[in-house]
Design a protein around this motif. Structure first.
Motif, PDB file in Angstrom:
ATOM      1  N   PHE A 101       0.859  -1.188   0.000  1.00 19.58           N
ATOM      2  CA  PHE A 101       0.000   0.000   0.000  1.00 19.58           C
ATOM      3  C   PHE A 101       0.894   1.237   0.000  1.00 19.58           C
ATOM      4  O   PHE A 101       1.833   1.334   0.796  1.00 19.58           O
ATOM      5  N   VAL A 102       0.611   2.193  -0.887  1.00 19.85           N
ATOM      6  CA  VAL A 102       1.396   3.425  -0.988  1.00 19.85           C
ATOM      7  C   VAL A 102       0.452   4.621  -0.920  1.00 19.85           C
ATOM      8  O   VAL A 102      -0.583   4.644  -1.596  1.00 19.85           O
ATOM      9  N   SER A 104       0.451   9.213   0.100  1.00 16.54           N
ATOM     10  CA  SER A 104       1.286  10.395   0.318  1.00 16.54           C
ATOM     11  C   SER A 104       0.462  11.507   0.954  1.00 16.54           C
ATOM     12  O   SER A 104      -0.768  11.523   0.872  1.00 16.54           O
ATOM     13  N   GLY A 105       1.159  12.444   1.595  1.00 19.98           N
ATOM     14  CA  GLY A 105       0.502  13.576   2.233  1.00 19.98           C
ATOM     15  C   GLY A 105       1.524  14.539   2.789  1.00 19.98           C
ATOM     16  O   GLY A 105       2.722  14.242   2.826  1.00 19.98           O
ATOM     17  N   ASP A 106       1.058  15.702   3.240  1.00 20.42           N
ATOM     18  CA  ASP A 106       1.986  16.720   3.736  1.00 20.42           C
ATOM     19  C   ASP A 106       2.177  16.683   5.249  1.00 20.42           C
ATOM     20  O   ASP A 106       2.977  17.437   5.801  1.00 20.42           O
ATOM     21  N   ASN A 107       1.433  15.802   5.941  1.00 20.95           N
ATOM     22  CA  ASN A 107       1.578  15.646   7.386  1.00 20.95           C
ATOM     23  C   ASN A 107       1.822  14.170   7.683  1.00 20.95           C
ATOM     24  O   ASN A 107       0.940  13.339   7.457  1.00 20.95           O
ATOM     25  N   PRO A 108       3.013  13.805   8.174  1.00 20.99           N
ATOM     26  CA  PRO A 108       3.321  12.378   8.355  1.00 20.99           C
ATOM     27  C   PRO A 108       2.415  11.675   9.359  1.00 20.99           C
ATOM     28  O   PRO A 108       2.095  10.493   9.188  1.00 20.99           O
ATOM     29  N   PHE A 109       1.989  12.384  10.391  1.00 21.14           N
ATOM     30  CA  PHE A 109       1.141  11.765  11.412  1.00 21.14           C
ATOM     31  C   PHE A 109      -0.259  11.489  10.862  1.00 21.14           C
ATOM     32  O   PHE A 109      -0.820  10.401  11.050  1.00 21.14           O
ATOM     33  N   GLU A 110      -0.820  12.476  10.170  1.00 23.94           N
ATOM     34  CA  GLU A 110      -2.134  12.287   9.565  1.00 23.94           C
ATOM     35  C   GLU A 110      -2.068  11.260   8.437  1.00 23.94           C
ATOM     36  O   GLU A 110      -3.016  10.498   8.224  1.00 23.94           O
ATOM     37  N   LEU A 111      -0.955  11.241   7.724  1.00 23.37           N
ATOM     38  CA  LEU A 111      -0.780  10.284   6.630  1.00 23.37           C
ATOM     39  C   LEU A 111      -0.853   8.851   7.141  1.00 23.37           C
ATOM     40  O   LEU A 111      -1.549   8.003   6.562  1.00 23.37           O
ATOM     41  N   ILE A 112      -0.146   8.573   8.221  1.00 23.56           N
ATOM     42  CA  ILE A 112      -0.150   7.218   8.777  1.00 23.56           C
ATOM     43  C   ILE A 112      -1.541   6.853   9.296  1.00 23.56           C
ATOM     44  O   ILE A 112      -2.061   5.765   9.022  1.00 23.56           O
ATOM     45  N   LYS A 113      -2.166   7.771  10.027  1.00 23.36           N
ATOM     46  CA  LYS A 113      -3.493   7.491  10.581  1.00 23.36           C
ATOM     47  C   LYS A 113      -4.519   7.262   9.474  1.00 23.36           C
ATOM     48  O   LYS A 113      -5.292   6.292   9.518  1.00 23.36           O
ATOM     49  N   ASP A 114      -4.524   8.132   8.474  1.00 21.73           N
ATOM     50  CA  ASP A 114      -5.491   8.001   7.386  1.00 21.73           C
ATOM     51  C   ASP A 114      -5.244   6.730   6.570  1.00 21.73           C
ATOM     52  O   ASP A 114      -6.192   6.082   6.109  1.00 21.73           O
ATOM     53  N   SER A 115      -3.980   6.376   6.395  1.00 17.59           N
ATOM     54  CA  SER A 115      -3.652   5.182   5.614  1.00 17.59           C
ATOM     55  C   SER A 115      -4.145   3.914   6.307  1.00 17.59           C
ATOM     56  O   SER A 115      -4.659   2.996   5.657  1.00 17.59           O
ATOM     57  N   ILE A 116      -3.986   3.867   7.620  1.00 21.88           N
ATOM     58  CA  ILE A 116      -4.471   2.702   8.371  1.00 21.88           C
ATOM     59  C   ILE A 116      -5.991   2.613   8.280  1.00 21.88           C
ATOM     60  O   ILE A 116      -6.564   1.520   8.152  1.00 21.88           O
ATOM     61  N   LYS A 117      -6.662   3.752   8.318  1.00 21.79           N
ATOM     62  CA  LYS A 117      -8.123   3.755   8.186  1.00 21.79           C
ATOM     63  C   LYS A 117      -8.548   3.246   6.809  1.00 21.79           C
ATOM     64  O   LYS A 117      -9.520   2.493   6.682  1.00 21.79           O
ATOM     65  N   ILE A 118      -7.823   3.667   5.774  1.00 21.42           N
ATOM     66  CA  ILE A 118      -8.131   3.211   4.416  1.00 21.42           C
ATOM     67  C   ILE A 118      -7.943   1.701   4.306  1.00 21.42           C
ATOM     68  O   ILE A 118      -8.785   0.985   3.754  1.00 21.42           O
ATOM     69  N   LEU A 119      -6.829   1.213   4.844  1.00 25.18           N
ATOM     70  CA  LEU A 119      -6.555  -0.223   4.796  1.00 25.18           C
ATOM     71  C   LEU A 119      -7.585  -1.018   5.597  1.00 25.18           C
ATOM     72  O   LEU A 119      -8.017  -2.093   5.178  1.00 25.18           O
ATOM     73  N   ALA A 120      -7.969  -0.488   6.752  1.00 23.60           N
ATOM     74  CA  ALA A 120      -8.961  -1.177   7.586  1.00 23.60           C
ATOM     75  C   ALA A 120     -10.283  -1.319   6.841  1.00 23.60           C
ATOM     76  O   ALA A 120     -10.931  -2.377   6.883  1.00 23.60           O
ATOM     77  N   LYS A 121     -10.685  -0.265   6.149  1.00 21.83           N
ATOM     78  CA  LYS A 121     -11.944  -0.306   5.390  1.00 21.83           C
ATOM     79  C   LYS A 121     -11.827  -1.241   4.197  1.00 21.83           C
ATOM     80  O   LYS A 121     -12.759  -1.997   3.884  1.00 21.83           O
ATOM     81  N   HIS A 122     -10.686  -1.208   3.523  1.00 25.41           N
ATOM     82  CA  HIS A 122     -10.502  -2.027   2.326  1.00 25.41           C
ATOM     83  C   HIS A 122     -10.373  -3.514   2.662  1.00 25.41           C
ATOM     84  O   HIS A 122     -11.001  -4.364   2.018  1.00 25.41           O
ATOM     85  N   LYS A 123      -9.574  -3.819   3.675  1.00 23.55           N
ATOM     86  CA  LYS A 123      -9.329  -5.218   4.025  1.00 23.55           C
ATOM     87  C   LYS A 123     -10.484  -5.829   4.817  1.00 23.55           C
ATOM     88  O   LYS A 123     -10.832  -6.994   4.633  1.00 23.55           O
ATOM     89  N   GLY A 124     -11.031  -5.053   5.747  1.00 22.26           N
ATOM     90  CA  GLY A 124     -12.119  -5.566   6.563  1.00 22.26           C
ATOM     91  C   GLY A 124     -11.704  -6.619   7.569  1.00 22.26           C
ATOM     92  O   GLY A 124     -12.540  -7.351   8.102  1.00 22.26           O
ATOM     93  N   THR A 125     -10.403  -6.705   7.852  1.00 22.23           N
ATOM     94  CA  THR A 125      -9.901  -7.730   8.773  1.00 22.23           C
ATOM     95  C   THR A 125      -9.422  -7.153  10.102  1.00 22.23           C
ATOM     96  O   THR A 125      -9.036  -7.903  10.998  1.00 22.23           O
TER      97      THR A 125
END
Length: 235
Positions: A101-102, A104-125
């Motif tokens: 999963f790749v 990008s964003g201008d805030n590293p903390f928000e980037l990590i948090k948002d990415s995990i949320k995206i993965l959680a929704k996509h994977k559902g696991t």
């Protein structure tokens, strides 16, 4: 910056400036980059450091994909490799559909948090931390054997540790018997031999059963837990 598995269940960070510094079994890579014009790059022999105005971040996360897991690793030629494996020679594939999963964003903390949320929704696991309820025992005082013994935990060591807490008047309410009690195996690193770089990654869990330290007529794990509950009032 990257996070990599230094031990079988332990990750530590590393900061560097090239892909060649990314070790095997890397679980996350966070890159800092800057937007530059072609003219500015041509005018300078060395790239300028990213400024606050043009700085952004790229997150690379290896993820589970069916029966396969992905990790990242750098090469001596300064390349980033994706290692895609099942852990079983009988389980093979010729393609990797969702191994990395790749974002990008201008805030590293928000980037990590948002990415995990995206993965959680996509994977559902799994669920993001914000959607989880903290268990009640987090408010209790507890003891994790890793802090005292690392992988050298033993029944006698656990008993002595709990007794020392009791003698000091601060008995824990719960106990975590951490790494060191279960059956593991490493075909590339034998006990007593000098450490081989990278061999620690070959250690694998072979069974969810106690190892030889916790087996015996008076030291097996079941009896140890019963003894602890009866004598120290732990959950």
């Amino acid at each position: 910056m990257c996070l990599f598995i230094a031990k079988i269940w332990w990750m530590i960070p590393r900061v560097g400036t090239s892909a060649s510094e990314i070790p095997m079994e890397t679980q996350m890579v966070l890159l800092e980059a800057g937007e530059e014009s072609v003219l500015s790059m041509a005018d300078e022999e060395t790239p300028a450091e990213p400024t606050a105005e043009n700085k952004f971040y790229i997150l690379v996360l290896p993820v589970l994909d069916g029966s396969f897991r992905t990790t990242l690793q750098g090469t001596s030629s300064n390349e980033l490799q994706f290692c895609y494996e099942s852990g079983d020679p009988e389980v093979q594939t010729s393609e990797a559909l969702e191994g990395v999963f790749v974002n990008s964003g201008d805030n590293p903390f928000e980037l990590i948090k948002d990415s995990i949320k995206i993965l959680a929704k996509h994977k559902g696991t799994f669920s993001h931390l914000e959607n989880k309820k903290s268990p009640a025992h987090l408010d209790w005082f507890g003891w994790c054997t890793w802090d005292a013994f690392y992988t050298e935990v033993s029944p006698n060591g656990i008993k002595e540790g709990l007794q020392s807490f009791k003698d000091g008047g601060v008995s824990p309410k719960f106990l975590i018997i951490d790494d060191g009690w279960q059956e593991t195996d490493n075909d590339f690193q034998k006990e007593g031999e000098p450490l081989i770089e990278g061999a620690q990654f070959a250690t694998r869990l072979t069974d969810i059963k106690e190892n030889s330290k916790f087996k015996g007529s008076d030291t097996n794990l079941k009896e140890l837990i019963r003894y602890i509950k009866e004598n120290y009032g732990l959950k």
